[in-house]
Design a protein around this motif. Structure first.
Motif, PDB file in Angstrom:
ATOM      1  N   ILE A  36       0.836  -1.201   0.000  1.00  0.00           N
ATOM      2  CA  ILE A  36       0.000   0.000   0.000  1.00  0.00           C
ATOM      3  C   ILE A  36       0.873   1.255   0.000  1.00  0.00           C
ATOM      4  CG2 ILE A  36      -1.829   1.249   1.191  1.00  0.00           C
ATOM      5  CD1 ILE A  36      -2.631  -1.520   0.085  1.00  0.00           C
ATOM      6  N   VAL A  81      -3.558  -0.272   6.460  1.00  0.00           N
ATOM      7  CA  VAL A  81      -2.590  -1.326   6.771  1.00  0.00           C
ATOM      8  C   VAL A  81      -2.623  -1.667   8.259  1.00  0.00           C
ATOM      9  CG1 VAL A  81      -0.150  -1.968   6.755  1.00  0.00           C
ATOM     10  CG2 VAL A  81      -1.129  -0.711   4.825  1.00  0.00           C
ATOM     11  N   THR A  90      -0.344  -7.740   3.667  1.00  0.00           N
ATOM     12  CA  THR A  90      -0.660  -6.331   3.452  1.00  0.00           C
ATOM     13  C   THR A  90       0.450  -5.510   4.102  1.00  0.00           C
ATOM     14  OG1 THR A  90      -3.030  -6.808   3.551  1.00  0.00           O
ATOM     15  CG2 THR A  90      -2.368  -4.504   3.709  1.00  0.00           C
ATOM     16  N   LEU A  92       2.958  -1.712   4.089  1.00  0.00           N
ATOM     17  CA  LEU A  92       2.881  -0.268   3.873  1.00  0.00           C
ATOM     18  C   LEU A  92       4.223   0.274   3.432  1.00  0.00           C
ATOM     19  CD1 LEU A  92       1.293   2.447   4.160  1.00  0.00           C
ATOM     20  CD2 LEU A  92       2.191   2.557   6.498  1.00  0.00           C
ATOM     21  N   ALA A 258       4.595  -3.356   8.460  1.00  0.00           N
ATOM     22  CA  ALA A 258       3.502  -4.327   8.427  1.00  0.00           C
ATOM     23  C   ALA A 258       2.577  -4.057   9.610  1.00  0.00           C
ATOM     24  CB  ALA A 258       4.067  -5.748   8.507  1.00  0.00           C
TER      25      ALA A 258
END
Length: 325
Positions: A36, A81, A90, A92, A258
């Motif tokens: 992201i 996130v 996922t 960041l 994370a």
């Protein structure tokens, strides 16, 4: 006796067919990873994310997909996130703005970066460049300061949003140079640079990657690097100190994070993948050519950087009186 044994064996085999076996835990990663970016496409964070994703995908054996979730000076992407499952799928692309600046600007942050996100690695340190529209009658930093003093309140600088490092860099410049250059916030760096080229604003102090092509083409004029040393892609551009503005140093960086609670083995695997990517000669050369210095720190070193920078930016915000507009 043989009948009893046969009966027991039959029961055991029957149970074996009925009772489920414990599933083997899948090796990480076994599906695509989302990276992201909390800002619009085209900015320095987006550029870095896409370069990193390509290298990590090869190393990890699964696609790393970059997704842009811009808004609220990076808070939307960071919060997304922070609330994601802590399973390593996922991540960041973290930058200084939402990580160490926003906690001092937003009284009701939707998440706390230092608690809700787990550091993986500091990726790069960015050179910040002060650039102006090429039509402004100033060939160097001191001439621009003089020009701004002769036109108080008539000049403006752009940023990718209120409270971003670029915004605070401009406020620090006003404070240290004794000028009044007005802030104009945009939704992303690209929009600010577009207006700077068009002459709708006069100056920007931001990460070098999105500015460099326009400086090289002559559409923008570089005045100084807001760092402790000159940038490799622009060796002839002085630092702010060399140009006569002592102490004007803006530290910008980007890292990988994370959700808090992500298992340590996954953090370590991601860290190793990042370090490998940054050590790749082609990656390192590409980043340095964009005005970014590859780092590749440990998670603990990155955590310390976050703590120190949070205090530094909080003091700057207080001294400049910066508030959300």
């Amino acid at each position: 006796m043989w009948k009893a044994f046969s009966r027991s064996l039959a029961v055991a085999l029957g149970l074996a067919t009925v009772l489920p076996t414990a599933p083997a835990q899948a090796a990480y990663p076994d599906k695509p990873i989302r990276l992201i970016v909390a800002f619009s496409p085209g900015g320095s964070a987006d550029i870095l994310a896409r370069l990193l994703a390509e290298k990590m995908a090869v190393d990890l054996g699964k696609p790393v997909i970059v997704e842009n979730k811009a808004g609220a000076s990076g808070n939307i992407g960071g919060d997304f996130v922070a609330r994601a499952a802590p399973d390593g799928y996922t991540l960041l692309l973290a930058s200084a703005g939402p990580t160490v600046i926003n906690p001092s600007l937003y009284p009701n942050m939707p998440y706390q970066p230092s608690k809700d996100l787990a550091p993986i690695s500091l990726l790069v340190k960015d050179y910040n460049l002060m650039a102006i529209n090429a039509s402004i009658p100033a060939k160097n930093l001191q001439e621009f300061i003089g020009y701004a003093k002769s036109n108080p309140g008539k000049l403006s600088f752009g940023s990718p949003g209120t409270g971003t490092p670029a915004h605070l860099a401009g406020e620090l410049f006003n404070q240290q140079a004794g000028v009044q250059v007005l802030h104009v916030p945009y939704k992303g760096t690209n929009a600010a640079v577009t207006d700077l080229i068009a002459g709708h604003i006069d100056m920007i102090i931001d990460n070098m990657p999105p500015l460099l092509p326009y400086v090289q083409s002559g559409k923008l004029r570089a005045l100084a690097v807001a760092g402790e040393q000159r940038a490799q892609p622009m060796p002839d551009t002085p630092t702010a100190k060399e140009a006569g503005l002592e102490g004007f140093v803006i530290t910008a960086w980007k890292g990988l994070m994370a959700p808090a609670g992500t298992p340590q083995p996954i953090i370590e695997q991601l860290h190793d993948s990042v370090v490998k990517a940054l050590a790749d000669p082609s990656m390192s050369e590409r980043l340095q050519g964009l005005g970014a210095e590859p780092i590749g720190s440990t998670p603990a070193e990155f955590a310390t950087q976050i703590q120190n920078d949070t205090r530094w930016w909080a003091a700057l915000i207080q001294s400049t009186g910066t508030k959300l507009e």
